[in-house]
Design an enzyme around this catalytic site. Structure first.
Site, PDB file in Angstrom:
ATOM      1  N   LYS A   1      26.033  35.758  44.418  1.00 53.52           N
ATOM      2  CA  LYS A   1      25.591  34.357  44.338  1.00 53.52           C
ATOM      3  C   LYS A   1      24.068  34.255  44.357  1.00 53.52           C
ATOM      4  O   LYS A   1      23.364  35.195  44.714  1.00 53.52           O
ATOM      5  CB  LYS A   1      26.265  33.530  45.439  1.00 53.52           C
ATOM      6  CG  LYS A   1      27.742  33.286  45.063  1.00 53.52           C
ATOM      7  CD  LYS A   1      28.469  32.314  45.926  1.00 53.52           C
ATOM      8  CE  LYS A   1      29.892  32.137  45.338  1.00 53.52           C
ATOM      9  NZ  LYS A   1      30.802  31.467  46.237  1.00 53.52           N
TER      10      LYS A   1
ATOM     11  N   ARG B   1      35.775  37.954  48.990  1.00 54.31           N
ATOM     12  CA  ARG B   1      36.037  37.753  47.560  1.00 54.31           C
ATOM     13  C   ARG B   1      34.863  38.381  46.801  1.00 54.31           C
ATOM     14  O   ARG B   1      33.732  37.905  46.924  1.00 54.31           O
ATOM     15  CB  ARG B   1      36.146  36.247  47.293  1.00 54.31           C
ATOM     16  CG  ARG B   1      36.455  35.874  45.860  1.00 54.31           C
ATOM     17  CD  ARG B   1      36.493  34.350  45.712  1.00 54.31           C
ATOM     18  NE  ARG B   1      36.812  33.950  44.347  1.00 54.31           N
ATOM     19  CZ  ARG B   1      35.916  33.868  43.377  1.00 54.31           C
ATOM     20  NH1 ARG B   1      34.653  34.133  43.607  1.00 54.31           N
ATOM     21  NH2 ARG B   1      36.289  33.501  42.158  1.00 54.31           N
TER      22      ARG B   1
HETATM   23  N1  HH2 Z   1      33.321  31.094  44.501  1.00 52.52           N
HETATM   24  C1  HH2 Z   1      33.493  30.964  43.171  1.00 52.52           C
HETATM   25  C2  HH2 Z   1      34.760  30.677  42.643  1.00 52.52           C
HETATM   26  N2  HH2 Z   1      35.842  30.580  43.445  1.00 52.52           N
HETATM   27  N3  HH2 Z   1      36.801  30.630  45.617  1.00 52.52           N
HETATM   28  C3  HH2 Z   1      36.658  30.765  46.939  1.00 52.52           C
HETATM   29  N4  HH2 Z   1      37.724  30.651  47.749  1.00 52.52           N
HETATM   30  N5  HH2 Z   1      35.435  31.015  47.508  1.00 52.52           N
HETATM   31  C4  HH2 Z   1      34.302  31.140  46.756  1.00 52.52           C
HETATM   32  O1  HH2 Z   1      33.205  31.350  47.334  1.00 52.52           O
HETATM   33  C5  HH2 Z   1      34.412  30.991  45.329  1.00 52.52           C
HETATM   34  C6  HH2 Z   1      35.707  30.735  44.788  1.00 52.52           C
HETATM   35  C7  HH2 Z   1      32.307  31.081  42.275  1.00 52.52           C
HETATM   36  O2  HH2 Z   1      32.099  32.398  41.894  1.00 52.52           O
HETATM   37  P1  HH2 Z   1      32.625  33.076  40.526  1.00 52.52           P
HETATM   38  O3  HH2 Z   1      34.102  33.002  40.393  1.00 52.52           O
HETATM   39  O4  HH2 Z   1      32.093  34.447  40.473  1.00 52.52           O
HETATM   40  O5  HH2 Z   1      31.895  32.268  39.374  1.00 52.52           O
HETATM   41  P2  HH2 Z   1      32.331  31.087  38.419  1.00 52.52           P
HETATM   42  O6  HH2 Z   1      32.685  29.915  39.240  1.00 52.52           O
HETATM   43  O7  HH2 Z   1      31.118  30.855  37.559  1.00 52.52           O
HETATM   44  O8  HH2 Z   1      33.521  31.539  37.603  1.00 52.52           O
END
Ligand code: HH2
Length: 336
Positions: A278, A313
């Site tokens: 992040k 995660r």
């Molecule tokens: N962060 C993201 C997406 N889903 N779910 C939970 N439970 N906790 C988190 O911190 C979280 C999440 C955002 O990260 P990422 O999936 O890598 O990116 P994007 O939203 O751009 O797909």
């Protein structure tokens, strides 16, 4: 109302009066009592009232077949063209299956499949498009690999099809506030859930987020969402909580939440944390390219595990699993 942040320890020799955190192996003898508008106060475990003490100490039930006697890793598989760090990499089911197999072999306990980016500024994806992205991937992985799958969605229509296709957990970054049909659906199907805190929606959430007290505001939100989920019929012991790092939070908010993360054990549920790659990792760690943020992500993840967080995660499963094995070997003075 006060909440209690256990000061978590891990040495195998425990003093008399030590209380196991979430059934162990970590423990605490003291906690910080956090009250709105007051400075934190140090209290002994014996001074914590019975109800919050019971929630802090009770063993957590397995969720989607995952037990919480050791730290667990949730591998991230975004089937999106625009996710902030792995967008476009796993669009084809065959590519997603290769990535899933590798994550499973390298130490993932669960995989989180998402078809809608929720990065700051992201726009909503239509339901049909989200389904078209995730369903073939869930089908392909489910047919070949034996690992629980989580569907990362805010929408009941997507969750329903994903659960029918083999997903075992619903992970909602909107904390079950986006689609009123999602909680009743999970209740009806007996699906476990992960409820995450976000302030605002992804499109606008980073526009000057403000809190009265970030730790207590996020805690109260999660408590209210647990109550609403239970009211809707979701079993309390099938709820995972997540403070939602980066979702409507400044870097200072993220750091305060991470510093105090053990407070969320007071909700009585396993705690999941998503810090992987992040933005604050890039800023503090001097790593402008998201794919180069594994070292900082792992450092923050291990600090959270030391506070008893049950699930991380992560994008970088192999690197995190290696770090975790070494961290545990030294902590427990045991090779395996
Ligand atoms: N962060 C993201 C997406 N889903 N779910 C939970 N439970 N906790 C988190 O911190 C979280 C999440 C955002 O990260 P990422 O999936 O890598 O990116 P994007 O939203 O751009 O797909």
């Amino acid at each position: 109302m006060s909440v209690y942040r256990p000061l978590v320890q891990s040495d195998p020799t425990r003093p008399a009066g030590a209380v196991l955190l979430a059934g162990g192996p970590l423990w605490f003898t003291h906690a910080e009592r956090l009250t709105r508008g007051s400075r934190p106060e140090l209290v002994t475990a014996a001074e914590i009232p019975p109800e919050p003490l019971a929630r802090l100490s009770a063993s957590r039930a397995p969720i989607a077949g995952v037990t919480f006697d050791a730290p667990r890793l949730m591998g991230i598989l975004n089937v999106t063209p625009d996710s902030f760090s792995d967008g476009g990499l796993h669009h084809e089911p065959t590519d997603a299956l290769i990535a899933a197999r590798e994550m499973m072999e390298r130490g993932a306990d669960i995989l989180d499949i998402g078809g809608e980016s929720t990065r700051p500024g992201a726009l909503e994806v239509p339901v049909n498009q989200e389904i078209q992205r995730v369903l073939p991937v869930i089908g392909a992985i489910g047919a070949e690999l034996s690992i629980p799958l989580s569907i990362d969605t805010r929408k009941a229509a997507v969750a329903e099809i994903a659960l029918a296709g083999g997903a075992a957990l619903v992970n909602d970054v909107a904390g079950f506030t986006f689609d009123p049909d999602l909680a009743p659906l999970c209740a009806r199907l007996g699906a476990p859930v992960c409820v995450m805190h976000a302030l605002g929606d992804p499109t606008t959430m980073q526009h000057d987020p403000r809190y009265d007290d970030v730790v207590l505001d996020v805690y109260d939100f999660l408590q209210a969402r647990i109550d609403a989920l239970v009211e809707a019929g979701v079993a309390r012991d099938q709820i995972i909580v997540d403070p939602g790092i980066g979702f409507g939070k400044t870097i200072a908010h993220n750091l305060t939440l991470l510093h105090n993360v053990s407070v969320f054990h007071g909700l009585g549920c396993p705690v999941l944390l998503g810090v992987s790659r992040k933005r604050f990792i890039g800023v503090i760690g001097h790593a402008p390219i998201a794919a180069e943020r594994a070292p900082g992500s792992i450092a923050v993840g291990l600090a959270a595990l030391a506070q008893g967080v049950q699930i991380l995660r992560v994008h970088d499963v192999a690197a995190t699993a290696q770090a975790l094995r070494l961290w545990r070997a030294v902590r427990d003075n045991k090779e395996k």
